[in-house]
Design a protein around this motif. Sequence first.
Motif, mmCIF file in Angstrom:
data_model
loop_
_atom_site.group_PDB
_atom_site.id
_atom_site.type_symbol
_atom_site.label_atom_id
_atom_site.label_comp_id
_atom_site.label_asym_id
_atom_site.label_seq_id
_atom_site.Cartn_x
_atom_site.Cartn_y
_atom_site.Cartn_z
ATOM 1 N N LEU A 158 30.118 -1.370 37.924
ATOM 2 C CA LEU A 158 30.345 -2.806 38.058
ATOM 3 C C LEU A 158 29.301 -3.585 37.263
ATOM 4 O O LEU A 158 29.645 -4.490 36.489
ATOM 5 C CB LEU A 158 30.309 -3.196 39.538
ATOM 6 N N LYS A 159 28.050 -3.221 37.419
ATOM 7 C CA LYS A 159 26.972 -3.883 36.671
ATOM 8 C C LYS A 159 27.188 -3.747 35.167
ATOM 9 O O LYS A 159 27.007 -4.715 34.415
ATOM 10 C CB LYS A 159 25.615 -3.264 37.012
ATOM 11 N N ASN A 202 38.788 -3.155 31.843
ATOM 12 C CA ASN A 202 37.620 -2.416 32.330
ATOM 13 C C ASN A 202 37.030 -3.106 33.559
ATOM 14 O O ASN A 202 36.642 -2.443 34.530
ATOM 15 C CB ASN A 202 36.551 -2.309 31.244
ATOM 16 N N ILE A 203 36.946 -4.430 33.500
ATOM 17 C CA ILE A 203 36.424 -5.170 34.648
ATOM 18 C C ILE A 203 37.346 -4.999 35.847
ATOM 19 O O ILE A 203 36.895 -4.735 36.964
ATOM 20 C CB ILE A 203 36.219 -6.658 34.294
ATOM 21 N N TYR A 204 38.644 -5.140 35.622
ATOM 22 C CA TYR A 204 39.590 -4.981 36.728
ATOM 23 C C TYR A 204 39.467 -3.598 37.354
ATOM 24 O O TYR A 204 39.505 -3.446 38.578
ATOM 25 C CB TYR A 204 41.026 -5.215 36.251
ATOM 26 N N ASP A 205 39.324 -2.583 36.524
ATOM 27 C CA ASP A 205 39.219 -1.211 37.034
ATOM 28 C C ASP A 205 37.977 -1.015 37.899
ATOM 29 O O ASP A 205 38.051 -0.401 38.968
ATOM 30 C CB ASP A 205 39.203 -0.199 35.879
ATOM 31 N N VAL A 206 36.821 -1.532 37.443
ATOM 32 C CA VAL A 206 35.602 -1.310 38.228
ATOM 33 C C VAL A 206 35.581 -2.155 39.499
ATOM 34 O O VAL A 206 35.047 -1.710 40.522
ATOM 35 C CB VAL A 206 34.303 -1.507 37.395
ATOM 36 N N VAL A 207 36.173 -3.348 39.448
ATOM 37 C CA VAL A 207 36.276 -4.157 40.671
ATOM 38 C C VAL A 207 37.154 -3.432 41.679
ATOM 39 O O VAL A 207 36.796 -3.287 42.854
ATOM 40 C CB VAL A 207 36.814 -5.570 40.370
ATOM 41 N N LYS A 208 38.282 -2.959 41.224
ATOM 42 C CA LYS A 208 39.201 -2.232 42.112
ATOM 43 C C LYS A 208 38.512 -1.002 42.692
ATOM 44 O O LYS A 208 38.590 -0.750 43.902
ATOM 45 C CB LYS A 208 40.459 -1.832 41.336
ATOM 46 N N LYS A 265 36.401 1.878 47.236
ATOM 47 C CA LYS A 265 35.551 3.016 47.580
ATOM 48 C C LYS A 265 34.297 2.688 48.374
ATOM 49 O O LYS A 265 33.757 3.551 49.057
ATOM 50 C CB LYS A 265 35.142 3.767 46.308
ATOM 51 N N VAL A 266 33.806 1.466 48.266
ATOM 52 C CA VAL A 266 32.531 1.131 48.902
ATOM 53 C C VAL A 266 32.795 0.314 50.169
ATOM 54 O O VAL A 266 33.407 -0.758 50.099
ATOM 55 C CB VAL A 266 31.623 0.355 47.921
ATOM 56 N N HIS A 325 44.364 -11.828 43.060
ATOM 57 C CA HIS A 325 45.599 -11.235 43.576
ATOM 58 C C HIS A 325 45.334 -9.850 44.159
ATOM 59 O O HIS A 325 45.925 -9.478 45.179
ATOM 60 C CB HIS A 325 46.675 -11.186 42.499
ATOM 61 N N PHE A 326 44.436 -9.106 43.557
ATOM 62 C CA PHE A 326 44.056 -7.802 44.092
ATOM 63 C C PHE A 326 43.373 -7.980 45.456
ATOM 64 O O PHE A 326 43.684 -7.269 46.414
ATOM 65 C CB PHE A 326 43.136 -7.070 43.105
#
Length: 146
Positions: free
Chosen positions: A10-11, A40-46, A51-52, A80-81
Amino acid sequence: MADSTELQNLKHEITAFREWADKLPNHTPEWEVFYLWWDNIYDVVKEYVEKVPLNTWTSETFELLLYALARDNEDEVILHFLENYPEHLVALATKALTYGDYKARWQVAYGLSKLKNNQGVAKELLQQFLLDEEEYVRRRASFARV
């Protein structure tokens, strides 16, 4: 720490976006949409949200997510996510009340307004967003079905 990989990812993506934004000569309206690596941002936010555990999120996590949310104000993919994760959206909204960028505030206010059951904490938060100093935040909060 259990979330170290997810937090580092994320960072990394938020830092890459910020570095790109800092190199722009000026920020025209809708400037964020020209970033080529939103996926890439959407993937790491998701990945982070899925997971956390929410109870392990730190102030740094909230800052990173609110920044990403504010920058995604045109496409609203992150919002929306997050609508699929009401507890997470409420937690972000709580932090957003004092977040400096109104683009994050209006998004969480609008997201809260779309929750099917916006009783309790979500309803209280919406009432606070209705008093926001920024007119657009107030307008988006007014869409609530309370």
